[in-house]
Design a protein around this motif. Sequence first.
Motif, PDB file in Angstrom:
ATOM      1  N   GLY A 166       0.826  -1.207   0.000  1.00  0.00           N
ATOM      2  CA  GLY A 166       0.000   0.000   0.000  1.00  0.00           C
ATOM      3  C   GLY A 166       0.856   1.251   0.000  1.00  0.00           C
ATOM      4  O   GLY A 166       0.595   2.208  -0.729  1.00  0.00           O
ATOM      5  N   ILE A 185       2.378   1.758  -3.450  1.00  0.00           N
ATOM      6  CA  ILE A 185       1.363   2.232  -4.400  1.00  0.00           C
ATOM      7  C   ILE A 185       1.119   3.723  -4.185  1.00  0.00           C
ATOM      8  O   ILE A 185       1.173   4.528  -5.112  1.00  0.00           O
ATOM      9  CB  ILE A 185       0.025   1.468  -4.231  1.00  0.00           C
ATOM     10  CG1 ILE A 185       0.190   0.003  -4.635  1.00  0.00           C
ATOM     11  CG2 ILE A 185      -1.075   2.104  -5.072  1.00  0.00           C
ATOM     12  CD1 ILE A 185      -1.082  -0.813  -4.494  1.00  0.00           C
ATOM     13  N   LEU A 186       0.902   4.084  -2.921  1.00  0.00           N
ATOM     14  CA  LEU A 186       0.573   5.469  -2.606  1.00  0.00           C
ATOM     15  C   LEU A 186       1.714   6.410  -2.998  1.00  0.00           C
ATOM     16  O   LEU A 186       1.508   7.462  -3.614  1.00  0.00           O
ATOM     17  CB  LEU A 186       0.278   5.583  -1.108  1.00  0.00           C
ATOM     18  CG  LEU A 186      -0.722   6.643  -0.687  1.00  0.00           C
ATOM     19  CD1 LEU A 186      -2.015   6.502  -1.454  1.00  0.00           C
ATOM     20  CD2 LEU A 186      -0.984   6.546   0.804  1.00  0.00           C
ATOM     21  N   LEU A 238     -12.441   3.554  -2.303  1.00  0.00           N
ATOM     22  CA  LEU A 238     -12.305   2.110  -2.089  1.00  0.00           C
ATOM     23  C   LEU A 238     -11.793   1.794  -0.689  1.00  0.00           C
ATOM     24  O   LEU A 238     -11.758   0.639  -0.286  1.00  0.00           O
ATOM     25  CB  LEU A 238     -11.331   1.521  -3.119  1.00  0.00           C
ATOM     26  CG  LEU A 238     -11.763   1.594  -4.572  1.00  0.00           C
ATOM     27  CD1 LEU A 238     -10.654   1.087  -5.476  1.00  0.00           C
ATOM     28  CD2 LEU A 238     -13.019   0.767  -4.791  1.00  0.00           C
ATOM     29  N   ILE A 274      -9.479   6.469  -7.679  1.00  0.00           N
ATOM     30  CA  ILE A 274      -9.446   5.007  -7.583  1.00  0.00           C
ATOM     31  C   ILE A 274      -8.063   4.532  -7.174  1.00  0.00           C
ATOM     32  O   ILE A 274      -7.911   3.649  -6.329  1.00  0.00           O
ATOM     33  CB  ILE A 274      -9.926   4.345  -8.900  1.00  0.00           C
ATOM     34  CG1 ILE A 274     -10.081   2.840  -8.715  1.00  0.00           C
ATOM     35  CG2 ILE A 274      -9.005   4.619 -10.049  1.00  0.00           C
ATOM     36  CD1 ILE A 274     -10.857   2.157  -9.819  1.00  0.00           C
ATOM     37  N   LEU A 275      -7.024   5.160  -7.716  1.00  0.00           N
ATOM     38  CA  LEU A 275      -5.654   4.767  -7.381  1.00  0.00           C
ATOM     39  C   LEU A 275      -5.291   5.159  -5.959  1.00  0.00           C
ATOM     40  O   LEU A 275      -4.716   4.370  -5.207  1.00  0.00           O
ATOM     41  CB  LEU A 275      -4.678   5.479  -8.320  1.00  0.00           C
ATOM     42  CG  LEU A 275      -4.219   4.706  -9.524  1.00  0.00           C
ATOM     43  CD1 LEU A 275      -3.301   5.555 -10.360  1.00  0.00           C
ATOM     44  CD2 LEU A 275      -3.481   3.461  -9.052  1.00  0.00           C
ATOM     45  N   ALA A 276      -5.630   6.408  -5.600  1.00  0.00           N
ATOM     46  CA  ALA A 276      -5.275   6.896  -4.273  1.00  0.00           C
ATOM     47  C   ALA A 276      -5.930   6.043  -3.195  1.00  0.00           C
ATOM     48  O   ALA A 276      -5.274   5.603  -2.241  1.00  0.00           O
ATOM     49  CB  ALA A 276      -5.705   8.350  -4.132  1.00  0.00           C
ATOM     50  N   LEU A 325      -7.188   3.050  -3.537  1.00  0.00           N
ATOM     51  CA  LEU A 325      -6.685   1.675  -3.600  1.00  0.00           C
ATOM     52  C   LEU A 325      -5.419   1.573  -2.745  1.00  0.00           C
ATOM     53  O   LEU A 325      -5.211   0.601  -2.016  1.00  0.00           O
ATOM     54  CB  LEU A 325      -6.377   1.316  -5.054  1.00  0.00           C
ATOM     55  CG  LEU A 325      -6.141  -0.137  -5.408  1.00  0.00           C
ATOM     56  CD1 LEU A 325      -7.418  -0.916  -5.243  1.00  0.00           C
ATOM     57  CD2 LEU A 325      -5.642  -0.271  -6.839  1.00  0.00           C
ATOM     58  N   GLY A 326      -4.580   2.614  -2.842  1.00  0.00           N
ATOM     59  CA  GLY A 326      -3.365   2.662  -2.029  1.00  0.00           C
ATOM     60  C   GLY A 326      -3.665   2.719  -0.547  1.00  0.00           C
ATOM     61  O   GLY A 326      -3.144   1.915   0.234  1.00  0.00           O
ATOM     62  N   THR A 327      -4.537   3.654  -0.136  1.00  0.00           N
ATOM     63  CA  THR A 327      -4.834   3.768   1.298  1.00  0.00           C
ATOM     64  C   THR A 327      -5.584   2.540   1.803  1.00  0.00           C
ATOM     65  O   THR A 327      -5.400   2.126   2.943  1.00  0.00           O
ATOM     66  CB  THR A 327      -5.644   5.036   1.627  1.00  0.00           C
ATOM     67  OG1 THR A 327      -6.700   5.142   0.695  1.00  0.00           O
ATOM     68  CG2 THR A 327      -4.789   6.274   1.569  1.00  0.00           C
ATOM     69  N   LEU A 384     -17.961  -3.693  -2.781  1.00  0.00           N
ATOM     70  CA  LEU A 384     -18.637  -3.530  -4.070  1.00  0.00           C
ATOM     71  C   LEU A 384     -20.141  -3.392  -3.891  1.00  0.00           C
ATOM     72  O   LEU A 384     -20.818  -2.785  -4.714  1.00  0.00           O
ATOM     73  CB  LEU A 384     -18.291  -4.689  -5.002  1.00  0.00           C
ATOM     74  CG  LEU A 384     -16.820  -4.693  -5.460  1.00  0.00           C
ATOM     75  CD1 LEU A 384     -16.530  -5.881  -6.339  1.00  0.00           C
ATOM     76  CD2 LEU A 384     -16.460  -3.407  -6.173  1.00  0.00           C
ATOM     77  N   ILE A 435     -21.138   0.205  -3.681  1.00  0.00           N
ATOM     78  CA  ILE A 435     -21.248   0.825  -5.010  1.00  0.00           C
ATOM     79  C   ILE A 435     -22.567   0.412  -5.656  1.00  0.00           C
ATOM     80  O   ILE A 435     -23.285   1.236  -6.221  1.00  0.00           O
ATOM     81  CB  ILE A 435     -20.057   0.418  -5.906  1.00  0.00           C
ATOM     82  CG1 ILE A 435     -18.738   0.868  -5.270  1.00  0.00           C
ATOM     83  CG2 ILE A 435     -20.197   1.038  -7.300  1.00  0.00           C
ATOM     84  CD1 ILE A 435     -17.518   0.503  -6.078  1.00  0.00           C
TER      85      ILE A 435
END
Lengths: 334, 335
Positions: free
Chosen positions: A310, A313-314, B78, B141-143, B145-147, B265, B268
């Motif tokens: 994580g 990615i961040l 997410l 979505i990326l941010a 997904l990271g957190t 999901l 959503i």
Amino acid sequence: MPEVRVASFDRFRRSHEFWLLMVILGLCASLGFANAQFLTMQNLFDLLTSYAFVGILALGLLVVLIAGGIDISFTATASVAQYVTLSLANAYGANWISVFAIAIGIGGALGALNAIFIQKLRIPSIIVSVATLNIFYGLLIFFTGGKYIYSLPDWFATGIFWFEFEWGKDSSYGVNLQILALALAFLVTWLLLNRTNIGRQIYAMGGNADAAQRLGFHVFGLNILVYCYMGVMAGIASLIQAQLAQSVAPTVLVGKELDVVAAVVLGGASLMGGVGTVFGTFLGLTLLAVLQNGIVLLGVSSYWSPFFVGLVILISVSATAWSQRERRTRSARQ
Amino acid sequence: MSNAPGLSLRRRMVGFAGSGTVATLTLLLFALWVVFAITIGDRFFSVNTLQSMAFQMPELGILSLAMMLALLSGGLNLSIIATANLSGLTIAFLLTHYIPGSQGLAWVGIQVLAIAAGFAVAALVGLVNGFVIAYLGVSPILATLGTMTLCKGLAIGLTRGNVISGFPEPIVFIGNGTVFGVPFALIVLALCALPVALMLNATPFGARVYMIGSNEKATRYSGVDTRAVLLKLYVLSSLLAGVAAVVMLARFNSANAAYGESYLLVTILAAVLGGIDPFGGFGKVGGLLLALIILQVISSAFNLLNLSQFLTLAIWGGILIAVAAVPHFAGKAPR
């Protein structure tokens, strides 16, 4: 000619892929120093084998993202394809060609269903795939009762082992089913996107769907192809996963869709469509694989593995966004 | 031809159903009630059934509200489940470490502080999300997904995947108690939904959120500090996940790094079913609540009919596609 080469290298140097490659090389170098196990043939083959499932799915998703859509139902598609194909193989007998034909057929059909809902009913792809994920998965577990299949056909359980060669004293390597399928998936996807007319049309449609329609592209046909391709990849991935796990577990694949999304978007594909490369996806996948593998080899408790994934990615998405922002403001000032 | 009764009835039905998601959903809910009343009978309307529905809805409801806020701005969150589990574990850790042996005012104080600490953790995650999305320009979505991965990793790393359980009476009451027969958790959902609805419909902040969801660039050029609005929005989304954390740990009387992961999901699904545009700009809390009731009614009825919960999932998916396709058919119908 040299000027052209310099210019293209310059462009590459500023690209997302370049930074990703640097991060990966840095990671590999430091992991290689820290642990002699990391840079070995054994580890390379193990990594390729265990990440083949995510990799093949990532290539399918890449094509969908480039086309301007999204699909997250592929784990359910894979579960259905896996269960039905290997149940049939157990009941009626089969060989390599027929199991792959069945799995590809099921995957393709479910993918086409997604495309029909998206195109004919004009529902956004995110809504359709959230719905079909639940429909495919719900019906599969309803009809099968969620039972595992442990006995697979002998030839399937044995798998394949080609081009065997010796390396060092007592270790032999070869191309197994997973590595073969992953390599073929990369090759076919690269050819589709870079060497065919259809590939260019997919990029164009993802960049601007209305313009593509007015240019006379067969948008419905292209969408069918793209979602079928995703389904076919899910079908293939499901079989090599079952071969590796030596069983069919209908409940373990669903829930892994975000791992695949992470690999593809880390590789630079945009959710807005029209952007993304096979090389980028390869790098995104490699980054995740090297990172998870490295954490284990460094002796960090596997409980902490997602935390570091994580974090990376961040940091990597923030750094990419930041550098693009800097470049924009710099070019705006000039 | 157009005067044929059958056609005009169909036209009227489509016209009514097509006049908005709320109308479609109300019709659907009514139809479901009729179907289940016939197939199940009195049992479907018993106090027990209603109460168990009211107990099950709040978790998913509050999490869906958290998802909805991000969706309205054209984003996605997410990390809500992972945030809820991390802040739930924070609360659980503090409760199980400091409650035993404490008395009187300290006993009350520790519980309040524990929940406050949980909210602080949630707010922190929201700040990270908001900062990375609004100020660094990372796609939501990326941010998130990271957190999501980060929070889950932190929760697993710290607890080694173990469950923390055993909480004091007042905490358990939040998830399992009733006030005049109404589950307290449902009251918590109402206490979340009402302010969110008011904020979205009656404040400048709400108007800005809808504007950003429709066209972020245009909103920025018209003088709105879109970054500040987005930062605040993701903090609010995270805080709602924090509230869901309290309800979840209270209901199970335990906390874990992996609770409720299948909800992600489904939130959503619920939001989109409730008429929230997944690309932002449109959607009301009322629609979301209707969607939640529909999902819950189906789930409870299938339970009473002894049908698999996985069939419920499949039906939920089918209903989402059917409702999403209504505008298409309504648009095609002859006028």
